[in-house]
Write an enzyme that holds these catalytic residues in place. Structure first.
Site: not given
Lengths: 362, 362
Positions: A18, A103
């Protein structure tokens, strides 16, 4: 994209997949710049920089601490496994670095509150890495949902966030390891469902959270798929359900039903394409005479973008950091509060699963 | 539409609004004809016939019994309030009339079984009035869902069936009266959600049925809105939720998620238009490099019709009746079995609500 005079300088700790997307977003944001990357070894950092074509000026460090100790780093992006968030986010805050945290923010609310307290007492901005909240489509949806004539009172909600994974993933990926991402699919894809439902409910917490039989856990107890229902009592009563999973084909659905209209989209987390995105909206639909059809179909509401949603997230975060850094401003409480409520509800879902799908009162 | 030589002759008992739609369907079906209409008074029957432009040859009766006693009537369509179904459907069967019964079929499974037993022992065909099952779109969806490569294993399902009503409805409509349609929204719109979920699961009953907090009941205890979750255990485990309501804007959603694909439509009960209908299907969707978009979007699969779905329902029912009447055939057990399973699950949803949202094992 030309940069502003004093862009906010980002450090990234950890070379997760990510981080490739977010480093591109930092490069695209007009008010941010990628300043340093830290990994557990200098070789890993160098490989990550080379693989992603980072500018030669980006500093490379063989530890996370060196990034946090670099006085030129204003803010850090933390894409580490969830179990490491509390340690490194707190340390970053203590070293006066603003924190953009991937997250799910933490394994539980207590850990997140520890992080938020550290950010607060050190005067640094906190934001979690939920990108879709920064998409202009989200603002457009809010505008239409807020229209009492068009949409009316929110009555029910549904969200699905799923993807289907390979055997290799289930054996090796950090997202199914109890010591790394113990929340599994609930933390990964369920975070978005919970967030979307809270967003639609204007962040009013539900009164009751009840997980649905049955959750699918791996041998180590990590959630591979689960569902949950929410209920808001009182005058403005409404309900919601979601399903999150690592076992189903790609889905990112959000469906919202009001007294006067409804809204649907199937790509709310990551839009099908970067340059534009849409949602379906219909208001005042009725049956034709004899109930042999509808008077109208949903309309596709389209929104165009100049910057991708993750760049808009970085831009917003850097904007808030800049106010603190250059105008003696204070951290904005909006984003940490959204994270806190999402994590709080996630804790309740997990507790309900652990108690055998009992209702949890908030 | 030219009629076959010996069309099945329908009687209708009761002048409900839905009877207008079904009488049109009978008129359009090539193998059926509207023969008689019975109401509680001859004036009502005459007014209904005039309002709907019935052919002058249609017989009009001032009681339901006269329709059932007419030896020329082959089959009756029963659109009466649910509480009257058991009495009149049983009487129709005992008078050797084939029974097309409006949904929900009965107030509970025991009543429906009484009806089905009467049909069985009198050798008459039974079918409930669920129209969408007869739409060619439904067959096309089944074909794609059954493709192990395209769709894979069914993992989760969601359905919403809602409409928003006026104050007048909540005060006077039979669908919110405990002595007429005591199941309220569960019987009216929830019937479709339960039916769609069972259809998608190939009519395998779920192991667990758990209603969701909180159901919305009126002062008389009739359900105005409720939701429920289902779980199928074992190798082929899957889950489903639905929401049905009289308090939300029009919705008729069905979303099905498999391991390899997903299917969505928003008009599954009554298609937006009569001449064609569509659903969205996607298989093998993945994120693009860097997760900045999808490799593909859902495709709209379109189906065209020559006859409306309710006409196809009447045609299929009349086809089965014709086999019994003219070829000494036996009633087809497929349709009563679908009704029985739908009613059985509906009973479980109601029981779970009554027990305070406790799981019910089937």
């Amino acid at each position: 994209m030309s940069k502003s005079n004093n862009p906010i300088r980002f450090g990234i700790i950890g070379c997760a997949v990510i981080a490739r997307k977010v480093s591109r977003a930092i490069n695209l944001a007009p008010n941010a710049t990628l300043y340093a990357i830290g990994s557990r070894s200098i070789e890993k950092a160098k490989k990550f920089a080379a693989d992603n074509g980072f500018c030669e000026t980006v500093k490379m460090y063989g530890s996370y601490n060196e990034v946090l100790d670099d006085p030129c780093v204003d803010a850090v992006y933390v894409p580490l496994p969830t179990s490491l968030h509390v340690q490194w986010a707190v340390m970053a805050a203590e070293k006066k670095k603003h924190v953009l945290l991937e997250k799910p923010t933490a394994l539980n609310l207590a850990d997140l509150e520890h992080i938020l307290k550290a950010c607060d007492s050190n005067g640094v901005q906190f934001m979690d890495g939920t990108m879709w909240l920064h998409h202009p489509r989200t603002a457009k949806m809010r505008e239409m949902l807020s229209d009492a004539q068009l949409f009316g009172q929110l009555k029910s909600m549904y969200s699905s966030s799923t993807f289907s994974e390979t055997l290799e993933f289930f054996e090796n990926n950090i997202r199914v390891k109890p010591d790394l991402d113990a929340l599994g699919a609930l933390g990964d894809t369920g975070w978005y469902c919970i967030g979307a439902i809270l967003w639609a409910a204007n962040y009013k917490l539900p009164n009751t959270v009840m997980a649905l039989p049955a959750a699918n856990l791996n041998a180590a107890g990590v959630i591979l798929a689960c569902g949950c229902s929410f209920h808001w009592a009182g005058e403005d009563s409404k309900v919601a359900t979601f399903h999150c999973s690592f076992l189903s084909h790609e889905s990112m659905d959000l469906a919202l039903y009001g007294s006067n209209g409804s809204l649907h989209l199937k790509d709310f987390i990551i839009p099908y394409q970067e340059s534009s995105a849409s949602f379906d909206f219909v208001s005042g639909a009725k049956f034709k005479e004899l109930h042999i059809g509808w008077n109208l179909k949903p309309t596709k509401v389209q929104v165009f973008l100049e910057l991708p949603q993750e760049t808009l997230m970085v831009q917003e975060f850097a904007r808030l950091v800049n106010i603190i850094k250059n105008s003696a401003g204070h951290p904005d409480s909006k984003w940490p509060e959204i994270s806190r409520k999402t994590q709080l509800v996630m804790d309740a879902v997990k507790k309900s699963i652990e108690l055998g799908f009992k209702p949890i009162d908030l």
